[in-house]
Design an enzyme around this catalytic site. Structure first.
Site, PDB file in Angstrom:
ATOM      1  N   SER A  61      -0.784   4.255  -5.301  1.00 50.39           N
ATOM      2  CA  SER A  61      -0.197   5.071  -6.372  1.00 50.39           C
ATOM      3  C   SER A  61      -0.460   4.438  -7.734  1.00 50.39           C
ATOM      4  O   SER A  61      -0.668   3.233  -7.844  1.00 50.39           O
ATOM      5  CB  SER A  61       1.320   5.186  -6.188  1.00 50.39           C
ATOM      6  OG  SER A  61       1.643   5.633  -4.897  1.00 50.39           O
TER       7      SER A  61
HETATM    8  N1  SAH Z   1       2.737   3.090  -1.469  1.00 46.41           N
HETATM    9  C1  SAH Z   1       1.296   3.008  -1.253  1.00 46.41           C
HETATM   10  C2  SAH Z   1       0.591   4.317  -1.506  1.00 46.41           C
HETATM   11  C3  SAH Z   1       0.810   5.235  -0.396  1.00 46.41           C
HETATM   12  S1  SAH Z   1      -0.202   6.663  -0.283  1.00 46.41           S
HETATM   13  C4  SAH Z   1       0.699   1.916  -2.094  1.00 46.41           C
HETATM   14  O1  SAH Z   1       1.389   1.331  -2.911  1.00 46.41           O
HETATM   15  O2  SAH Z   1      -0.502   1.634  -1.891  1.00 46.41           O
HETATM   16  C5  SAH Z   1       0.719   7.441   1.014  1.00 46.41           C
HETATM   17  C6  SAH Z   1       0.673   6.753   2.354  1.00 46.41           C
HETATM   18  O3  SAH Z   1       1.552   7.458   3.202  1.00 46.41           O
HETATM   19  C7  SAH Z   1      -0.694   6.780   3.038  1.00 46.41           C
HETATM   20  O4  SAH Z   1      -1.076   5.480   3.376  1.00 46.41           O
HETATM   21  C8  SAH Z   1      -0.460   7.651   4.273  1.00 46.41           C
HETATM   22  O5  SAH Z   1      -1.226   7.233   5.417  1.00 46.41           O
HETATM   23  C9  SAH Z   1       1.019   7.439   4.511  1.00 46.41           C
HETATM   24  N2  SAH Z   1       1.714   8.467   5.291  1.00 46.41           N
HETATM   25  C10 SAH Z   1       1.515   9.813   5.297  1.00 46.41           C
HETATM   26  N3  SAH Z   1       2.381  10.408   6.132  1.00 46.41           N
HETATM   27  C11 SAH Z   1       3.164   9.421   6.660  1.00 46.41           C
HETATM   28  C12 SAH Z   1       4.246   9.396   7.597  1.00 46.41           C
HETATM   29  N4  SAH Z   1       4.734  10.509   8.161  1.00 46.41           N
HETATM   30  N5  SAH Z   1       4.794   8.199   7.899  1.00 46.41           N
HETATM   31  C13 SAH Z   1       4.343   7.048   7.339  1.00 46.41           C
HETATM   32  N6  SAH Z   1       3.307   7.008   6.467  1.00 46.41           N
HETATM   33  C14 SAH Z   1       2.734   8.185   6.127  1.00 46.41           C
END
Ligand code: SAH
Length: 211
Positions: A61
């Site tokens: 993000s």
């Molecule tokens: N917070 C992260 C960015 C996350 S992007 C950072 O700082 O880098 C969103 C993430 O959510 C992705 O890695 C995706 O694989 C994950 N995601 C999507 N659906 C999900 C779910 N149901 N449970 C856990 N993770 C999930």
């Protein structure tokens, strides 16, 4: 400029410049080495205020959004925090810099494993990365004082609200229509649940098999 100087500049321009005021958040964003959470090809962009690719079609993000979500959560040093969507582990590292302990749930095993390795190399011992569907929260460690969700849900997963401690805060992007996601702040006060819209946002979808 070196990474440290770029990071200080990011905090001044993109965070303070856009209205982030919580000292603990600003201090955490001044210390977590974001360049360690992006791909080698994106090192030059590590301190640009935008999301960057991290593999598996996912993104880290943008700094402003991580800061805004952390500020909305009003994280305190004694807090137990749940982070959904570990991705690179960057947001978990920011949360762990302020909180007591962080559980971070990621559904892509490959991302979870590389984030866990990175976080332990950087000395974040109080972050527990778990593989699973974050829409179910993480019952073994509940309740949580703060829950941060980094992927957009179609509606607020009930398990997350259930796993909020009394006085707990949840920030989550929710899809309102095809082109509109809204960041929500949800707070528990006893049996009362108070919800408010904060700002339109753009996140990858929260992928879940449980609707
Ligand atoms: N917070 C992260 C960015 C996350 S992007 C950072 O700082 O880098 C969103 C993430 O959510 C992705 O890695 C995706 O694989 C994950 N995601 C999507 N659906 C999900 C779910 N149901 N449970 C856990 N993770 C999930």
């Amino acid at each position: 400029m070196d990474a440290h100087e770029w990071r200080q500049r990011m905090v001044e321009v993109d965070l303070i410049g856009r209205g982030i005021t919580d000292d603990a958040v600003l201090e955490a964003m001044r210390t977590v080495p974001r360049e360690r959470f992006v791909g080698e090809n994106d090192l030059d962009e590590a301190y640009a205020d935008r999301p960057l690719p991290i593999g598996c079609d996912q993104t880290i993000s943008q700094p402003y959004i991580v800061a805004l979500m952390t500020e909305l959560l009003r994280v305190r040093p004694t807090d137990r925090v749940l982070d959904i969507g570990t991705g690179s582990g960057y947001a978990a590292a920011v949360l762990a810099t302020i909180a007591d302990e962080v559980w971070s749930v990621e559904r892509e095993p490959h991302l979870a494993h590389s984030a866990a390795r990175r976080l332990s190399e950087l000395g974040f011992e109080r972050v527990h990365v778990e593989v699973g569907d974050g829409s179910l929260g993480w019952p073994p460690a509940a309740p949580f004082d703060a829950i941060s969700v980094a992927a957009a849900a179609t509606s607020v997963p009930p398990a997350l609200v259930e796993q909020l401690a009394d006085g707990g805060r949840l920030v989550i992007p929710v899809e309102r229509s095809r082109h509109h996601q809204e960041l929500l702040l949800i707070e528990r006060d006893g049996s009362d649940i108070v919800e408010r819209d904060v700002v339109p946002v753009r996140f990858v979808p929260l992928v879940t098999d449980h609707d």
